[in-house]
Design a protein around this motif. Structure first.
Motif, PDB file in Angstrom:
ATOM      1  N   VAL A  19       0.836  -1.201   0.000  1.00 27.96           N
ATOM      2  CA  VAL A  19       0.000   0.000   0.000  1.00 27.96           C
ATOM      3  C   VAL A  19       0.868   1.247   0.000  1.00 27.96           C
ATOM      4  O   VAL A  19       0.635   2.192  -0.767  1.00 27.96           O
ATOM      5  N   ILE A  20       1.875   1.260   0.849  1.00 26.03           N
ATOM      6  CA  ILE A  20       2.740   2.444   0.968  1.00 26.03           C
ATOM      7  C   ILE A  20       3.555   2.659  -0.308  1.00 26.03           C
ATOM      8  O   ILE A  20       3.778   3.797  -0.736  1.00 26.03           O
ATOM      9  N   ASP A  21       3.985   1.569  -0.942  1.00 29.17           N
ATOM     10  CA  ASP A  21       4.758   1.690  -2.187  1.00 29.17           C
ATOM     11  C   ASP A  21       3.961   2.418  -3.261  1.00 29.17           C
ATOM     12  O   ASP A  21       4.524   3.156  -4.074  1.00 29.17           O
ATOM     13  N   GLN A  22       2.651   2.204  -3.295  1.00 29.02           N
ATOM     14  CA  GLN A  22       1.796   2.816  -4.320  1.00 29.02           C
ATOM     15  C   GLN A  22       1.305   4.211  -3.924  1.00 29.02           C
ATOM     16  O   GLN A  22       0.729   4.925  -4.733  1.00 29.02           O
ATOM     17  N   TYR A  23       1.544   4.585  -2.672  1.00 32.31           N
ATOM     18  CA  TYR A  23       1.014   5.842  -2.141  1.00 32.31           C
ATOM     19  C   TYR A  23       1.807   7.029  -2.695  1.00 32.31           C
ATOM     20  O   TYR A  23       3.027   6.964  -2.855  1.00 32.31           O
ATOM     21  N   THR A  24       1.119   8.116  -2.990  1.00 31.77           N
ATOM     22  CA  THR A  24       1.786   9.331  -3.467  1.00 31.77           C
ATOM     23  C   THR A  24       1.373  10.523  -2.608  1.00 31.77           C
ATOM     24  O   THR A  24       0.231  10.593  -2.139  1.00 31.77           O
ATOM     25  N   LEU A  25       2.291  11.442  -2.419  1.00 33.80           N
ATOM     26  CA  LEU A  25       2.021  12.640  -1.626  1.00 33.80           C
ATOM     27  C   LEU A  25       1.327  13.702  -2.464  1.00 33.80           C
ATOM     28  O   LEU A  25       1.629  13.873  -3.644  1.00 33.80           O
ATOM     29  N   LYS A  26       0.420  14.431  -1.843  1.00 33.70           N
ATOM     30  CA  LYS A  26      -0.244  15.544  -2.520  1.00 33.70           C
ATOM     31  C   LYS A  26       0.691  16.744  -2.566  1.00 33.70           C
ATOM     32  O   LYS A  26       1.636  16.861  -1.777  1.00 33.70           O
ATOM     33  N   SER A  27       0.426  17.639  -3.510  1.00 32.70           N
ATOM     34  CA  SER A  27       1.307  18.795  -3.674  1.00 32.70           C
ATOM     35  C   SER A  27       1.232  19.704  -2.448  1.00 32.70           C
ATOM     36  O   SER A  27       0.168  19.898  -1.856  1.00 32.70           O
ATOM     37  N   GLY A  28       2.384  20.239  -2.068  1.00 28.59           N
ATOM     38  CA  GLY A  28       2.430  21.129  -0.921  1.00 28.59           C
ATOM     39  C   GLY A  28       3.768  21.128  -0.207  1.00 28.59           C
ATOM     40  O   GLY A  28       4.774  20.621  -0.723  1.00 28.59           O
ATOM     41  N   LEU A  29       3.766  21.655   1.001  1.00 26.53           N
ATOM     42  CA  LEU A  29       4.971  21.782   1.831  1.00 26.53           C
ATOM     43  C   LEU A  29       4.896  20.789   2.992  1.00 26.53           C
ATOM     44  O   LEU A  29       3.902  20.740   3.720  1.00 26.53           O
ATOM     45  N   TYR A  30       5.956  19.982   3.154  1.00 24.85           N
ATOM     46  CA  TYR A  30       6.030  18.975   4.220  1.00 24.85           C
ATOM     47  C   TYR A  30       7.191  19.349   5.144  1.00 24.85           C
ATOM     48  O   TYR A  30       8.331  19.520   4.684  1.00 24.85           O
ATOM     49  N   ILE A  31       6.901  19.470   6.450  1.00 25.06           N
ATOM     50  CA  ILE A  31       7.917  19.870   7.424  1.00 25.06           C
ATOM     51  C   ILE A  31       7.930  18.859   8.569  1.00 25.06           C
ATOM     52  O   ILE A  31       6.871  18.545   9.144  1.00 25.06           O
ATOM     53  N   ARG A  32       9.120  18.329   8.887  1.00 25.07           N
ATOM     54  CA  ARG A  32       9.259  17.444  10.050  1.00 25.07           C
ATOM     55  C   ARG A  32       9.990  18.204  11.146  1.00 25.07           C
ATOM     56  O   ARG A  32      11.090  18.714  10.938  1.00 25.07           O
ATOM     57  N   LEU A  33       9.351  18.292  12.296  1.00 23.70           N
ATOM     58  CA  LEU A  33       9.930  18.949  13.476  1.00 23.70           C
ATOM     59  C   LEU A  33      10.656  17.892  14.285  1.00 23.70           C
ATOM     60  O   LEU A  33      10.032  17.050  14.945  1.00 23.70           O
ATOM     61  N   ASN A  34      11.971  17.911  14.226  1.00 24.51           N
ATOM     62  CA  ASN A  34      12.775  16.859  14.855  1.00 24.51           C
ATOM     63  C   ASN A  34      12.888  17.074  16.365  1.00 24.51           C
ATOM     64  O   ASN A  34      12.719  18.186  16.886  1.00 24.51           O
ATOM     65  N   LYS A  35      13.209  16.003  17.053  1.00 23.91           N
ATOM     66  CA  LYS A  35      13.290  16.041  18.513  1.00 23.91           C
ATOM     67  C   LYS A  35      14.446  16.917  18.996  1.00 23.91           C
ATOM     68  O   LYS A  35      14.401  17.451  20.113  1.00 23.91           O
ATOM     69  N   ASP A  36      15.478  17.090  18.157  1.00 25.56           N
ATOM     70  CA  ASP A  36      16.621  17.921  18.561  1.00 25.56           C
ATOM     71  C   ASP A  36      16.399  19.397  18.250  1.00 25.56           C
ATOM     72  O   ASP A  36      17.317  20.215  18.398  1.00 25.56           O
ATOM     73  N   GLY A  37      15.200  19.764  17.820  1.00 24.35           N
ATOM     74  CA  GLY A  37      14.874  21.159  17.531  1.00 24.35           C
ATOM     75  C   GLY A  37      15.100  21.573  16.091  1.00 24.35           C
ATOM     76  O   GLY A  37      14.701  22.673  15.688  1.00 24.35           O
ATOM     77  N   SER A  38      15.737  20.727  15.298  1.00 24.40           N
ATOM     78  CA  SER A  38      15.958  21.044  13.880  1.00 24.40           C
ATOM     79  C   SER A  38      14.704  20.717  13.067  1.00 24.40           C
ATOM     80  O   SER A  38      13.744  20.122  13.576  1.00 24.40           O
ATOM     81  N   GLU A  39      14.737  21.074  11.777  1.00 24.03           N
ATOM     82  CA  GLU A  39      13.604  20.822  10.896  1.00 24.03           C
ATOM     83  C   GLU A  39      14.089  20.213   9.585  1.00 24.03           C
ATOM     84  O   GLU A  39      15.182  20.507   9.117  1.00 24.03           O
ATOM     85  N   CYS A  40      13.247  19.372   8.998  1.00 25.30           N
ATOM     86  CA  CYS A  40      13.472  18.847   7.651  1.00 25.30           C
ATOM     87  C   CYS A  40      12.283  19.262   6.795  1.00 25.30           C
ATOM     88  O   CYS A  40      11.132  19.126   7.220  1.00 25.30           O
ATOM     89  N   MET A  41      12.570  19.763   5.608  1.00 27.81           N
ATOM     90  CA  MET A  41      11.494  20.306   4.780  1.00 27.81           C
ATOM     91  C   MET A  41      11.541  19.694   3.378  1.00 27.81           C
ATOM     92  O   MET A  41      12.612  19.437   2.833  1.00 27.81           O
ATOM     93  N   LEU A  42      10.364  19.473   2.801  1.00 33.15           N
ATOM     94  CA  LEU A  42      10.253  18.920   1.451  1.00 33.15           C
ATOM     95  C   LEU A  42       9.054  19.565   0.749  1.00 33.15           C
ATOM     96  O   LEU A  42       7.982  19.704   1.343  1.00 33.15           O
ATOM     97  N   THR A  43       9.265  19.998  -0.486  1.00 31.63           N
ATOM     98  CA  THR A  43       8.134  20.500  -1.282  1.00 31.63           C
ATOM     99  C   THR A  43       7.808  19.472  -2.364  1.00 31.63           C
ATOM    100  O   THR A  43       8.705  18.904  -2.993  1.00 31.63           O
ATOM    101  N   VAL A  44       6.523  19.255  -2.555  1.00 31.16           N
ATOM    102  CA  VAL A  44       6.049  18.280  -3.548  1.00 31.16           C
ATOM    103  C   VAL A  44       5.126  19.001  -4.508  1.00 31.16           C
ATOM    104  O   VAL A  44       4.203  19.712  -4.088  1.00 31.16           O
TER     105      VAL A  44
END
Length: 577
Positions: A19-44
């Protein structure tokens, strides 16, 4: 039925990953707030699928965090937030910004949403289902902690959104860094209370709950007529909570299937080869046992056709669409491939309307004549059963009657008659009659060729010519009618010039129409023309019994075939070729 397919899907140890292999992300901005206070960002962006470890993390987390639909969001009735757990917050750009500024309404709504989230996760339904799943109650302090961080981050998020120039309908999705197992637990906590069609029908049994599946079932308060009214049970069947979740995964997997070109699939075959491998294929190849599914995609994915096909193969006995009518241009070629035969039937008989409209609701079928519509609706199930599922029972039953009417429809397909198109359709009809050995008409195509040769000989002979039987009479009548109609001074032949012959109910009426068309164009004929006089005398001199059925096969074959009145090199006066 569908749950046979579910059992096969459940046995696959990689069903979650499929299921996950076939899954696709919708267009937009994705931000992960990490436990160490940093951030990871991805635009789709739409129609783009980035790769990499971060994308795969977002894909899994997003899959476990999406709501079923906005009617089952925690944020009703506002429906601004579209996430299903407290590790995430999903909303659209247009909800966040107005004229490049943070909306006060949105800022004020964030605490309200988290209050709703806490109340919902502590509701009786959620707690009962969570207990069945072995989940502990949620930590309210963790929810409030995440809420405060989100509120603090909003101005920074706003600046990123403006900088990236996101569109109004693009998503902004915020994730807190957590183990994927934690995301999966909250996924179960959200989905269990909604997984059944209606919880009123649930029955606890043992360590689980049995209920009415929401997959392929429309029973609800708006459709009480689907209830069983005359039995001791109101619903047709119930499945376990665990099977309902597996059914959800199955339908999710089906809805995201694509072919090799990346186009979405609405039907296909699932071969039973290896329990560790499962795939939806868009064509039949070698002989295998397969599940066939056709899905309708909308708000919900629905399997509207399912079949188990034991030993189906894409290979068939050789289909030979011979040029029985001796047409000058005819490109159909023999094939031993099922799809190749289907393409010829679709092209020459259905004018490319068969494959396109196998499953289409009649009200949605466009640009098609009323007559062809009726013939399509009468025959498409039989055609589909043979070409898609390998079952020839239906096509054997209807092919003779339907294909004859389809050949007639070729006359009326356009305002101008193109006898060549009718001839191509007749060739395919004759090939089908031979292929399926239908109604004792297996050799009709070969008889047409013989009849043409006999008629050509009689037309050129100085002896008195006569039709040997009814079949030769109708074939000769078709040849004569076509030749007479071609004497018209009109630039194009209209289908209403042929209709009187096709609509004749009895033989005498049929012959009367021939007399009428001859007298109409008699001024155009050379009275010394041997071929024409012989052909005319053969047709008009034959005594046909009125009670016998008109042989439209032979008439249409004579009408569309190579004409005995034209010798090689002479101008046929036809623009059809």
């Amino acid at each position: 039925m569908i749950y046979d397919l579910l059992e096969y899907f459940k046995d696959n140890p990689r069903s979650n990953q499929l299921v996950i292999d076939q899954y696709t992300l919708k267009s937009g901005l994705y931000i992960r707030l990490n436990k160490d206070g940093s951030e990871c960002m991805l635009t789709v962006q739409k129609r783009e699928s980035p790769q990499g470890e971060l994308y795969n993390w977002f894909k899994k987390a997003d899959h476990f965090s999406c709501i079923i639909d906005t009617n089952k969001a925690f944020d009703v009735p506002k429906k601004v937030m579209h996430n299903n757990n407290f590790f995430t917050l999903f909303f659209k750009t247009k909800s966040l910004l107005a004229q490049g500024k943070l909306k006060d309404e949105f800022i004020n709504h964030v605490p309200v949403f988290y209050d709703k989230l806490i109340r919902k996760l502590n509701s009786k339904d959620v707690l009962n289902f969570s207990e069945k799943a072995g989940l502990s109650p949620v930590n309210e302090e963790a929810i409030i902690h995440n809420r405060d961080i989100i509120i603090q981050k909003l101005p920074e998020i706003m600046r990123k959104v403006i900088e990236l120039e996101l569109k109004d309908d693009d998503y902004i999705k915020l994730f807190f860094e957590e183990d994927m197992e934690a995301y999966q637990r909250e996924y179960i906590r959200y989905y269990y209370p909604y997984i059944f069609n209606k919880n009123d029908f649930n029955i606890p049994f043992g360590d689980t709950i049995y209920g009415l599946s929401a997959a392929n079932m429309g029973l609800n308060t708006k459709k009480p007529f689907l209830e069983h009214k005359t039995t001791n049970f109101k619903v047709p069947f119930r499945i376990s909570l665990e099977d309902a979740m597996e059914a959800k995964k199955l339908f999710e997997w089906l809805s995201n299937q694509k072919n090799e070109e990346g186009k979405s699939l609405s039907e296909g075959y699932i071969p039973l080869v290896d329990e560790n491998l499962i795939a939806l294929e868009d064509k039949i190849t070698k002989r295998r046992n397969m599940h066939y599914v056709h899905i309708e995609k909308g708000t919900d994915t629905i399997i509207d056709d399912y079949d188990f096909l034991p030993g189906i193969t894409g290979e068939i006995n050789r289909f030979e669409p011979n040029n029985y009518l001796m047409l000058e241009y005819y490109d159909a070629r023999a094939t031993s491939i099922r799809s190749g035969m289907e393409q010829m039937v679709d092209k020459y008989l259905y004018s490319f309307k068969l494959k396109r409209y196998y499953k289409t609701n009649p009200k949605d079928i466009k640009r098609i004549s009323h007559r062809l519509m009726n013939l399509l609706l009468l025959s498409r199930k039989a055609m589909e059963d043979f070409f898609i599922k390998g079952d020839d029972q239906g096509i054997r039953h209807c092919a003779d009657r339907i294909t004859l009417e389809l050949v007639k429809e070729k006359i009326n397909e356009k305002e101008t008659v193109f006898f060549h198109n009718t001839g191509c359709a007749m060739n395919i009809r004759l090939a089908l009659l031979k292929y399926f050995d239908i109604g004792g008409k297996k050799d009709m195509g070969d008889r047409v060729r013989q009849m043409f040769e006999q008629l050509a000989y009689k037309a050129d002979n100085d002896d008195v010519a006569a039709c040997a039987d009814d079949s030769e009479f109708y074939f000769a009548a078709g040849q004569l009618v076509r030749y007479i109609l071609l004497q018209s001074e009109a630039k194009e032949l209209k289908h209403d010039m042929v209709d009187p012959f096709l609509n004749a109910g009895k033989a005498k009426r049929f012959k009367y129409e021939i007399k009428g068309v001859y007298h109409k164009y008699s001024h155009a004929f050379n009275l010394r023309g041997k071929r024409f006089n012989n052909l005319l005398s053969m047709v008009m001199g034959y005594d046909i019994e009125d009670h016998k059925k008109i042989d439209f096969d032979m008439f249409l074959a004579g009408l569309a075939a190579k004409n005995v009145m034209y010798v090689k090199g002479e101008n046929d006066r036809e623009n059809e070729q």
